[in-house]
Write an enzyme that holds these catalytic residues in place. Structure first.
Site, PDB file in Angstrom:
ATOM      1  N   LYS A 262       0.403  -5.589  14.837  1.00  0.00           N
ATOM      2  CA  LYS A 262       1.339  -5.076  13.970  1.00  0.00           C
ATOM      3  C   LYS A 262       2.431  -4.367  14.132  1.00  0.00           C
ATOM      4  CE  LYS A 262       1.675  -4.349   8.646  1.00  0.00           C
ATOM      5  NZ  LYS A 262       2.482  -3.271   8.812  1.00  0.00           N
TER       6      LYS A 262
ATOM      7  N   GLU B 194      13.021   2.946   8.784  1.00  0.00           N
ATOM      8  CA  GLU B 194      11.878   3.656   7.845  1.00  0.00           C
ATOM      9  C   GLU B 194      12.535   5.240   7.746  1.00  0.00           C
ATOM     10  OE1 GLU B 194       7.992   2.622   8.559  1.00  0.00           O
ATOM     11  OE2 GLU B 194       8.319   0.817   7.708  1.00  0.00           O
TER      12      GLU B 194
ATOM     13  N   HIS C 183      21.605 -11.450  -4.809  1.00  0.00           N
ATOM     14  CA  HIS C 183      20.427 -11.283  -5.853  1.00  0.00           C
ATOM     15  C   HIS C 183      19.243 -11.624  -5.065  1.00  0.00           C
ATOM     16  CE1 HIS C 183      23.138 -11.220  -9.385  1.00  0.00           C
ATOM     17  NE2 HIS C 183      24.077 -11.701  -8.468  1.00  0.00           N
TER      18      HIS C 183
ATOM     19  N   SER D  35      -0.240  -0.236  13.166  1.00  0.00           N
ATOM     20  CA  SER D  35      -1.263  -0.262  12.175  1.00  0.00           C
ATOM     21  C   SER D  35      -2.437   0.282  12.893  1.00  0.00           C
ATOM     22  CB  SER D  35      -1.564  -1.408  11.392  1.00  0.00           C
ATOM     23  OG  SER D  35      -2.798  -1.470  10.874  1.00  0.00           O
TER      24      SER D  35
END
Length: 438
Positions: free
Chosen positions: A297, A304, A161, A291
């Site tokens: 980053k 993805e 969860h 980025s």
């Protein structure tokens, strides 16, 4: 590639009639049309139904189509007449021009669009799955298993969860991922048992009108010899002609693989999140700047990609399912739609599975500080005390530790748990192992 137009009037009509998407019929289907036409010509020559010299010329031209030499001669939209008649006529015309034969009387002898085109779709899917997708999934499975072995002793927090749960090992999680992929391969292999049953020989409606009784079996034998694929007769000619349930079944198996890859890619992206403000249990390979404005980053770009591909495959499956529902009587007439989406799904899963293995999984490193911190921080380790002190008392200890922010051990000892019992019971490696040998 050919520089002059080899197709005839029926193909030209299709070009004019179907300016829909700009997307052409998938080339694997075109190539399998060529293979079927070549095998059919050889069989018709062997049976004495076409002069052997003419059959040889037809077969040679068809083999060149199968090899991709004339891909530019199949110019019209994939969204065409639902039986694929235009594509079959296109193949007939190109091969006829190359061989000097008649498109219908010779190249299409003993055939109909209604049995040839769906056979080409089935065999394109069978070929792509057997020779490309299944090996790619096996590669991904092997990559995940290697990481499972590498991470077998790395204890971390389990999560259910999205909340802290009892510790597990990173190796256990990766073993689970590898097994998901393995079971996905098994589902695809099971579906291919029906995909390899092709309707060739049924001609227009499944009755086999205008074809020799030995034609279909001989063509299947010829195709098996040429490709090494197992290609079977239909369970029943009217079942094979009137629906495309086998393609729906295969698409369903591909959808399950997409669902599995979604789970795996999401988990890996989450475990690699941070590096300081996220979960931070994994270091993913740094492939490119993450980025255009934030220096340093790093994004989980391959997971993805896998997530996007999986969404597309699930969407393709919906279209295939609807196409499968819409056959009427002796023929399903949504076959080009199903061909487009099925080939797309197979090719997307093939390329993304390889990328996932080679550019992500193989390069993953464990952040041992992150896994150690998460394993030590989860209060769910108190579950191990249940058998000694009972669920209610363990729950009270966890509640006090949560609300006070104090260490679990300190609260447990204050509640009357002996230090010896606590230290023997709250052994993270032992807890993570469960019933396994430690």
């Amino acid at each position: 590639m050919a520089k002059k137009r080899l197709y005839g009037g029926e193909t030209a009509k299709a070009v004019d009639n179907f300016p829909v998407s700009g997307e052409l019929v998938p080339l694997p289907v075109i190539h399998w049309l060529g293979r079927i036409k070549g095998a059919a010509a050889r069989v018709n020559g062997e049976l004495g139904l076409i002069p052997k010299a003419k059959a040889k010329k037809i077969a040679r031209a068809a083999d060149e189509v199968a090899a991709g030499k004339y891909d530019d001669q199949f110019p019209f939209d994939v969204f065409q007449t639902g039986s694929g008649t235009s594509s079959n006529m296109n193949a007939n015309e190109v091969i006829a021009t190359l061989s000097g034969a008649h498109a219908n009387d010779d190249v299409n002898f003993g055939q109909s669009s209604n049995d040839v085109f769906p056979s080409a779709v089935h065999l394109a899917a069978l070929d792509l799955c057997t020779n490309e997708l299944l090996p790619a999934l096996k590669e991904l499975e092997s990559s995940l298993n290697r990481k499972a072995r590498q991470f077998r002793n790395v204890v971390k927090a389990g999560r259910t969860h999205l909340m802290d749960a009892v510790p597990v090992t990173l190796g256990q999680e990766f073993e689970g991922y590898a097994t998901q992929v393995e079971m996905g391969r098994e589902r695809i292999e099971a579906a291919l048992v029906h995909v390899r049953q092709i309707p060739l020989g049924g001609t227009a409606t499944g009755t086999g009108l205008n074809t020799h009784r030995r034609f279909a079996a001989k063509v299947r034998r010829e195709l098996r010899r040429e490709t090494g694929l197992k290609i079977d007769a239909p369970a029943h000619p009217f079942e094979a002609q009137g629906n495309r349930d086998a393609l729906v079944e295969l698409s369903g198996a591909l959808k399950v693989v997409a669902v599995s890859l979604t789970k795996i890619a999401n988990d890996i992206a989450l475990m690699g999140s941070g590096p300081r403000a996220g979960i931070g249990e994994l270091f993913l390979p740094e492939l490119q700047k993450g980025s255009s404005i934030m220096p340093g980053k790093v994004n989980p770009v391959i997971p993805e990609v896998v997530l996007q591909v999986s969404a597309q495959v699930i969407g393709n499956d919906t279209a295939i399912t609807i196409g499968g529902m819409q056959g009427q009587f002796e023929l399903n007439v949504r076959i080009p739609l199903m061909a487009r989406n099925l080939v797309d799904s197979i090719q997307l899963l093939t390329s993304s599975s390889r990328l996932f293995a080679e550019k992500c999984i193989d390069g993953i490193q464990v952040n041992r500080e992150g896994t150690k911190a998460s394993a030590g921080a989860t209060l769910a380790v108190a579950t191990a005390l249940n058998t000694a002190i009972g669920y209610d008392k363990a729950a009270a200890i966890v509640k006090e530790a949560t609300e006070s922010g104090r260490p679990l051990r300190e609260v447990a000892l204050e509640a009357g748990v002996s230090a010896q019992l606590y230290d023997e019971t709250i052994n993270l490696r032992k807890i993570a192992a469960g019933n396994e040998e430690v």
